[in-house]
Scaffold this active site. Sequence first.
Site, short mmCIF file in Angstrom:
data_model
loop_
_atom_site.label_atom_id
_atom_site.label_comp_id
_atom_site.label_asym_id
_atom_site.label_seq_id
_atom_site.Cartn_x
_atom_site.Cartn_y
_atom_site.Cartn_z
N GLY A 63 0.83 -1.20 0.00
CA GLY A 63 0.00 0.00 0.00
C GLY A 63 0.87 1.24 0.00
CB CYS A 90 5.17 -4.02 0.57
SG CYS A 90 5.90 -2.38 0.33
CE1 TYR A 91 0.59 1.21 5.47
CE2 TYR A 91 -1.04 -0.55 5.44
CZ TYR A 91 -0.61 0.68 5.90
OH TYR A 91 -1.39 1.38 6.80
CG HIS A 177 6.43 -5.81 -3.91
ND1 HIS A 177 5.09 -5.67 -3.62
CD2 HIS A 177 7.03 -4.66 -3.53
CE1 HIS A 177 4.88 -4.47 -3.10
NE2 HIS A 177 6.04 -3.84 -3.02
CD GLU A 179 3.62 -8.68 -5.06
OE1 GLU A 179 3.26 -7.51 -4.86
OE2 GLU A 179 4.34 -9.32 -4.25
CB SER A 231 -19.58 -10.71 -28.36
OG SER A 231 -18.47 -11.38 -27.78
N GLY A 232 -19.02 -13.53 -30.01
CA GLY A 232 -18.03 -14.17 -30.86
C GLY A 232 -16.65 -14.15 -30.25
N GLY A 233 -16.45 -13.36 -29.19
CA GLY A 233 -15.18 -13.33 -28.50
C GLY A 233 -15.02 -14.53 -27.58
CB VAL A 234 -12.04 -15.96 -25.90
CG1 VAL A 234 -11.56 -14.76 -25.10
CG2 VAL A 234 -11.72 -17.25 -25.16
CG ASP A 235 -13.94 -12.76 -22.26
OD1 ASP A 235 -13.00 -13.57 -22.16
OD2 ASP A 235 -13.78 -11.53 -22.23
CB ALA A 237 -16.90 -18.34 -27.32
CE LYS A 374 -9.77 -11.90 -22.35
NZ LYS A 374 -11.04 -11.87 -23.10
#
Length: 518
Positions: A63, A90-91, A177, A179, A231-235, A237, A374
């Site tokens: 933070g 960290c914080y 960090h 990560e 929509s045809g997008g991956v999400d 679909a 994603k």
Amino acid sequence: MQRGQASTGDFDRVLIIDLGAQYAQLIARRVREAHVFSEIVPRDITAAEIIARSPIGVILSGGPASVYAEDAYEIDPKIFEVDAPMLGICYGHQLIASALGGEVARTGAAEYGKTPLEIMDQSLLFTELPHHQDVWMSHGDAVVAAPPGFRVTASTPGSPVAAMESDDHRFFGVQFHPEVGHTPRGADMLKRFLFDACGALPSWTSHSIIEQSIEAIRIQVGHEKVICGLSGGVDSAVAAALVHRAVGDQLTCVFIDHGLLRSGEANQVDETFRGAFRINLIHVDAQDRFLDSLAGVTDPEAKRKIIGETFIRVFEEVAADLADTPFLVQGTLYPDIIESGTKDAARIKSHHNVGGLPEDMQFALIEPLRDLFKDEVRAIGAELGLPEEIVWRQPFPGPGLAVRIIGEVTRERLAILQAADAIVTEEVRRAGMYRQLWQSFAVLPAVRTVGVQGDGRTYAYPIVVRAVTSDDAMTADWARLPYEVLERISSRVINEVSGINRVAYDISSKPPATIEWE
């Protein structure tokens, strides 16, 4: 309006308390990459609320504040009594030290960037790791004295207590960090916390997510009919494939052509999903309705809200013809939720399927991807057997080209952008770079520039080419496209697209920019 999502109740769960970090989402991703479910929660969550979620571990993020400042971010002190191991980063590391009797101070030796770390004592987090290694620091304050019952396990030149852990292995803190990729052994440290301290099982896998999603969808839907915005997008679909796997012919997919798609995409969507997947598909041509509703609108937030509401109204009309279908499937992802604004994450932009939804919407939402990033969605799509060209299609915004046309969306400007965008995609594919890029597309600004073509003066639009690399869209770097690729794009756009006389390349990363221009 009710929202539904796949159940995550049977997975081991790690809660990440967001204390205003730049990297809270990255912590969540790193935990999931270890096949453990993680969830970001706000800093004002209570101990009782945490206990109700039954986490196997809690992580306190970094933070921007100082723990001793008047406006310091604090958490419910009873959280330190929750029966789950806790890791402070960290914080979060400083907050654990301050709350449990240690000392945090500004030493005058701030550390930013790569920093040498020396392991000083036996540590669960550093098991089998080198005693000297580099880590990534970003802090001004430092823990100068560990709390009673803690051992100092590592130090750096500017952090006498760069890492600490309690003797009972309930509390761990690191000033750096783990990560970020700049801490090379950070993933190993996180895995020690997850598997050795928390006793996590690596059960967050594509197969297990699919199984639990299907079960949750069947429980939520029962014998009712379901409508899916495709929509045809991956999400969308993957969301449609999951729901179809769960309820079969109870699902009807609706493809609303709002006229803001890429060139030729409407026909491709229709052919792919009606033919290859054999899913009930209704194709609604609503181009004029959407474009008329956007006439004169220049504010990007207004565009998103208009498109979101128009989508829902069209869906409601279609659903009325399907005997009042009560459920609507959406491909909402976890980053959509975060970017649309949470208690500790400022609204970056209202995603049309989150902040753009009307309050009086009559559907109950089914959002089986709502907890996913994603890359997790792509993995599930591949597991479900979706074609590669769908699984690896680059992300495309729900509002379509409306948010890549800066200012008013007109039919003329839409046609210009569709033609230019098609050239960008063709040349990126020709160079074999489509899969390497997170997104690559064209943007049409709301300005005109002077040019010379055929010995005459022109006053036409520029096109901006945008290409980025990313893992999850939370952060992104501009792609270093080869000059010859940029040259081909520029030459083709200027020569083949009427109304364009200049091509520019966007070399902004996210942050400070966003991937999309609106």
